[in-house]
Design a protein around this motif. Structure first.
Motif, PDB file in Angstrom:
ATOM      1  N   ASP A  17       0.833  -1.193   0.000  1.00  0.00           N
ATOM      2  CA  ASP A  17       0.000   0.000   0.000  1.00  0.00           C
ATOM      3  C   ASP A  17       0.877   1.257   0.000  1.00  0.00           C
ATOM      4  N   ARG A  60       0.189   3.766   2.805  1.00  0.00           N
ATOM      5  CA  ARG A  60       0.757   3.435   4.116  1.00  0.00           C
ATOM      6  C   ARG A  60       2.209   3.906   4.168  1.00  0.00           C
ATOM      7  N   LEU A  61       2.880   3.715   3.063  1.00  0.00           N
ATOM      8  CA  LEU A  61       4.284   4.103   2.969  1.00  0.00           C
ATOM      9  C   LEU A  61       4.422   5.618   3.070  1.00  0.00           C
ATOM     10  N   ALA A  66       2.322   7.651   4.362  1.00  0.00           N
ATOM     11  CA  ALA A  66       1.749   8.207   5.593  1.00  0.00           C
ATOM     12  C   ALA A  66       2.725   8.197   6.757  1.00  0.00           C
ATOM     13  N   GLY A  67       3.826   7.500   6.624  1.00  0.00           N
ATOM     14  CA  GLY A  67       4.812   7.498   7.701  1.00  0.00           C
ATOM     15  C   GLY A  67       4.582   6.361   8.675  1.00  0.00           C
ATOM     16  N   LYS A  68       5.630   6.072   9.455  1.00  0.00           N
ATOM     17  CA  LYS A  68       5.584   4.849  10.252  1.00  0.00           C
ATOM     18  C   LYS A  68       4.651   4.925  11.457  1.00  0.00           C
ATOM     19  N   SER A  69       4.368   6.132  11.950  1.00  0.00           N
ATOM     20  CA  SER A  69       3.493   6.232  13.128  1.00  0.00           C
ATOM     21  C   SER A  69       2.057   6.570  12.749  1.00  0.00           C
ATOM     22  N   ALA A  70       1.738   6.457  11.477  1.00  0.00           N
ATOM     23  CA  ALA A  70       0.408   6.879  11.013  1.00  0.00           C
ATOM     24  C   ALA A  70      -0.699   5.979  11.551  1.00  0.00           C
ATOM     25  N   THR A  71      -1.826   6.608  11.847  1.00  0.00           N
ATOM     26  CA  THR A  71      -2.995   5.842  12.274  1.00  0.00           C
ATOM     27  C   THR A  71      -3.791   5.439  11.033  1.00  0.00           C
ATOM     28  N   ALA A  72      -4.817   4.638  11.251  1.00  0.00           N
ATOM     29  CA  ALA A  72      -5.651   4.201  10.126  1.00  0.00           C
ATOM     30  C   ALA A  72      -6.266   5.408   9.419  1.00  0.00           C
ATOM     31  N   ASP A  99      -5.019   8.412   9.265  1.00  0.00           N
ATOM     32  CA  ASP A  99      -3.965   9.093   8.500  1.00  0.00           C
ATOM     33  C   ASP A  99      -3.776   8.401   7.150  1.00  0.00           C
ATOM     34  N   ARG A 114      -6.612   9.087   4.841  1.00  0.00           N
ATOM     35  CA  ARG A 114      -6.551  10.460   4.318  1.00  0.00           C
ATOM     36  C   ARG A 114      -5.527  10.546   3.182  1.00  0.00           C
ATOM     37  N   VAL A 115      -4.335   9.961   3.429  1.00  0.00           N
ATOM     38  CA  VAL A 115      -3.287  10.001   2.403  1.00  0.00           C
ATOM     39  C   VAL A 115      -3.757   9.260   1.150  1.00  0.00           C
ATOM     40  N   TYR A 129      10.111  13.720   7.358  1.00  0.00           N
ATOM     41  CA  TYR A 129       9.917  12.685   8.383  1.00  0.00           C
ATOM     42  C   TYR A 129      10.956  11.575   8.200  1.00  0.00           C
ATOM     43  N   THR A 181       2.462  14.046   6.909  1.00  0.00           N
ATOM     44  CA  THR A 181       2.268  12.669   7.374  1.00  0.00           C
ATOM     45  C   THR A 181       2.625  12.505   8.843  1.00  0.00           C
ATOM     46  N   ASN A 210       1.311  -0.367  13.931  1.00  0.00           N
ATOM     47  CA  ASN A 210       2.705  -0.803  14.101  1.00  0.00           C
ATOM     48  C   ASN A 210       2.846  -1.958  15.082  1.00  0.00           C
TER      49      ASN A 210
END
Lengths: 323, 547
Positions: free
Chosen positions: A33, A36-37, A39-45, A47, A50-51, B53, B136, B467
């Motif tokens: 996805d 997901r990439l 949106a960054g590693k700490s992104a919520t669902a 986030d 939205r992205v 980021y 992000t 995560n």
């Protein structure tokens, strides 16, 4: 002739749609996805959702593809990168001159190597020159480009310090802070990439030229020219080479077209900001617009060069039109 | 007269000799000026403060940003405490812990000459939350009152952040003791009014900043140039005039460049096999030496998927895996000084880290015997799918784990994936078809919340993306994690240490493997090496100088 051109152009359009569609479908078949990439590693669902919406990834694949075609044809835009949101037109535009410099410079070099080797080997078969050339050809064809590039980089660039080991210098208008720039620096930095790129092609071209020249030397018109008392250099230049090199020129056109699509290995080894490196990074980042941008450019180049070759052939040989 | 002349000559010679000896034996002295060159393997994402980021960008922004709270340019414990930078002191905190009031110190200026004010921080938060920026990192705004409304486009600005004169007030939705550490993230740096008006999701590549340096230019994919901020009076060091970043070289070329001295710092690393050679050649961790190694706030681990039959309610098998994995061999694949073996969730140096010694860090016949004993009767068919990245040393490390699992009776099938695919699929319940996955986590900011709650809070596991790759969802621990996140001071550390120990002892979600090191290779041209792993990996670029 007009019918033939129209037919070829229509076929080119079909080919273009086919290639871009396959790329699109393959990309969406990948179990990954890009949102997901991005949106960054700490992104919520939320986030990620939205992205996904911002990138247009929440639409059906066919809708996204139609949108891509519309944007390409109407706005002449390849979209924006998922990875850094830069305009793909801009990124591809910046990369084209670098790849073109590598490919054209490399092509000149490989012809400069292949022509004398191929001709001399053909004129003196089984001589020391011929056997030496055969060894070169065998190594050139067998050795992977990556291996050749890394060896040249390590020994010529690093250990002996004869050339820079990597990097690119702009011929004009280098970026602020760049340590080099101008034609001399540019050429100095391109020596190893050209050499790496040229070795593989030089070997296969030398083999092809040798075979063609040997074939042509056995032709009746060559024997006739010699019987008429033409000097050997004239026989070779006018009667042998002119005929033997015709298929080589055709091959050269096609090979340059394919190479323009991205000399991935050479660009990656020597850090050349060309189409190959752009394609590689876009694959690693699941960056579909950039990947698609490089593919569109490569496809168009190959289709156009094929079309030109086909048209020239049709013009030379009317039987092709009939077929 | 002649004697006096001779004495004079002798004295002059002695003085000159002493000077020469002194000059020859003196340590490298900082030379202010010149250009420091560093190589990066891949380009940064953005240099825009509200968008970037990537760790590599943050390394650069550590020199360009001025923040309310920042990590001091110091090594070790002295650099590990978020300290007021533009704030004149620690904030006043309301009794309920939800309102923080900062006073802004005068004298900080942007590179364009404009003054840094309380409004500069309000602008940063509003720009960060602006949905048109599509940042992000907005997850880090979650504790600020009114931030979600702004992110969702329901409010034009973040209602919980206000400036009045030199006072800045931040209101939170809940007491969050990690706020000060969060404020040290580059997202929250002061921005000047011009940048505040530039709302562009594509990012700005040139802007005025208020740290010791500013971004003078960026050519994406090629280079970044940082220049000294002529208006900076904040007290942080800025030795070089220019910091030049060259992008795209492979680790082989980075090694060659630093060895030759055409680059000063291999920021992207060097080939794993070279570390031993260069340590032998140049020594390790010498003052201003060329090879520096420091532990960093990260952990590499095998997450065991607790939502799948193999590890669901099967703590004995999870413990067996922890006894079986050969952490020493895993680490050896990364080359010399790759990292320190661990059996815990929190890394050393993190608040709450307390060595627990639960699992063996070296495999012996006895540890395997113990692992088999724990696994016995809990294998549930003994088949597993093990995910790993397909890059670098990861496939070899996966094979090692496969071998370790075989020793306790688990037949693991390795599935190698591109790194991007591996973690996106692992974090999605629809695609997480693995029993174990080899992962890595690096700290976003120095607080145990960023490890424990972000990686193991079970409330996440039903979400489409998260995560918690172990799909670890134990009500008791969820509750304890939430409680720990609300504590302050030493109590916070004690609570997280207890969580770490208890989880790993009774129901391990992972098999932690290694806390990897930050391995730094510098050219012979540079000195003034100061490293603060809390602030970012690598040497502090603003402190680095030419000899």
């Amino acid at each position: 002739m007009l019918n033939y051109i129209i037919r070829r152009l229509l076929w080119a359009v079909v080919l273009f749609i086919g290639v871009t569609l396959i790329t699109y479908v393959l990309f969406f078949l990948l179990p990954a996805d890009p949102a997901r990439l991005a949106a960054g590693k700490s992104a919520t669902a939320e986030d990620v959702a939205r992205v996904s919406h911002q990138l247009g990834l929440d639409r059906p694949v066919h809708e996204q593809y139609v949108l891509f075609l519309k944007r390409l044809v109407v706005d002449h835009s390849l979209g924006r990168s998922y990875a850094n949101r830069r305009s793909v037109n801009e990124m591809v535009g910046e990369a084209i001159p670098v790849t073109a410099a590598l490919v054209i410079g490399g092509a000149i070099l490989w012809m400069l190597i292949a022509l004398p080797i191929g001709i001399l080997s053909a004129l003196k078969p089984r001589s020391l020159i011929d056997r030496g050339a055969m060894i070169f050809i065998l190594i050139g064809i067998s050795a992977p480009v990556v291996w050749i590039g890394l060896l040249l980089q390590y020994f010529v660039g690093f250990k002996w310090g004869l050339t820079p080991n990597a990097g690119y210098c702009d011929v004009i208008d280098p970026p602020v802070g760049a340590s080099c720039g101008g034609p001399a620096d540019w050429a100095y930095h391109m020596i190893l990439p050209w050499l790496t790129f040229a070795i593989l092609f030089a070997a296969s071209y030398a083999r092809m030229i040798r075979a063609n020249v040997m074939d042509t030397l056995g032709e009746d018109y060559v024997r006739t020219a010699r019987a008429k008392g033409a000097p050997e250099n004239v026989v070779i230049r006018r009667h042998v080479l002119r005929n033997a090199l015709l298929p080589v020129v055709t091959m050269l056109g096609l090979d340059i077209g394919v190479a323009l699509g991205g000399a991935i290995f050479t660009e990656a080894i020597f850090n050349l900001p060309g189409l190959g490196r752009l394609a590689l990074n876009s694959v690693l980042n699941l960056d579909l617009p950039t990947m698609q941008g490089v593919i569109v450019f490569a496809t168009l180049t190959i289709i156009l060069l094929n079309l030109v070759v086909d048209l020239i052939y049709a013009w030379i040989d009317p039987r092709i039109r009939l077929a | 007269m002649k004697g006096k002349r001779l004495l004079g000559i002798a004295l002059a010679i002695s003085s000159l000799s002493l000077l020469l000896v002194a000059a020859a034996t003196a340590g490298p002295t900082a030379k202010r000026g010149g250009t420091i060159v560093l190589d990066m393997t891949t380009d940064v994402d953005y240099i825009d403060p509200q968008l970037s980021y990537y760790g590599e960008t943050w390394k650069l922004e550590a020199t360009t940003a001025c923040k309310l709270m920042n990590w001091p340019d110091k090594e070790g414990a002295a650099g590990a405490v978020a300290t007021p930078e533009v704030a004149s002191g620690l904030p006043l905190v309301s009794k309920d812990g939800k309102t923080y009031t900062f006073t802004i110190k005068p004298g900080f200026k942007f590179s364009n000459g404009k003054a840094v004010t309380a409004q500069s921080f309000v602008d940063a938060v509003n720009r960060f939350a602006n949905p048109k920026m599509q940042s992000t990192g907005v997850a880090f705004l979650d504790i600020i009152k009114g931030a979600q409304a702004a992110v969702d486009g329901k409010a034009g600005s973040v209602s919980g952040v206000k400036a009045r004169g030199n006072k800045l007030t931040i209101q939170l939705t809940k007491a969050s003791p990690d706020l000060l550490a969060r404020l040290a993230m580059p997202f929250y740096q002061a921005i000047d009014p011009t940048l505040a008006r530039q709302i562009d999701a594509n990012g700005i590549n040139q802007y005025a900043s208020c740290g010791p340096y500013y971004f003078a230019s960026r050519t994406p994919g090629r280079s970044i140039t940082l220049k000294r901020n002529p208006n900076y009076k904040g007290g942080r060091t800025a030795n070089a005039d220019t910091i030049q970043v060259n992008i795209g070289n492979s680790v082989d070329v980075e090694f060659q460049n630093v060895e030759k001295g055409t680059s000063d710092y291999a920021s992207g690393g060097i080939p794993a096999t070279e570390w031993k050679n260069i340590v032998a050649k140049y020594g390790l961790n010498k003052k201003d030496g060329r090879v520096q190694v420091r532990p960093q706030l990260d952990v590499r681990y095998v997450a065991m998927n607790h939502s799948r039959p193999l590890f669901k309610d099967n703590p004995q098998l999870a413990k067996a895996v922890n006894w079986a994995v050969d952490r020493q061999a895993f680490s050896a694949q990364g080359g010399y000084l790759y990292g320190k073996r661990t059996g815990q969730i929190l890394p050393p140096g993190m608040l709450g880290y307390k060595p627990a010694g639960i699992y063996p860090l070296k495999v012996t016949a006895n540890t395997i015997k113990q692992a088999r004993k724990l696994a016995e009767g809990n294998l549930r068919g003994g088949k597993a799918v093990l995910w790993s990245s397909n890059a670098g040393t990861a496939p070899l490390q996966a094979q090692l784990i496969q071998y370790n699992l075989k020793q306790i009776g688990i037949d693991a099938e390795i599935k190698l994936l591109p790194r991007a695919q591996q973690f996106t699929n692992a974090g999605n319940p629809q695609t997480a078809s693995f029993d174990m996955t080899v992962e890595r986590w690096g700290a976003d900011y120095a607080d145990p919340y960023d490890f424990m709650n972000i990686l193991l809070d079970g409330k996440q596991v039903t979400q489409p993306q998260h995560n918690n790759y172990a799909y670890f969802n134990v009500a008791k621990y969820n509750k304890e994690m939430t409680a720990a996140s609300l504590l302050t001071g030493p109590k916070r550390g004690v609570a997280y240490a207890a969580l770490d120990g208890n989880m790993m002892r009774t129901n391990p979600p992972w098999a932690p493997l290694v806390n990897s090191n930050d391995r730094i290779f510098l050219s012979s041209r540079v000195g003034c090496v100061t490293i603060n792993e809390i602030s970012g990996t690598g040497p502090l670029l603003n402190v680095l100088c030419l000899k």
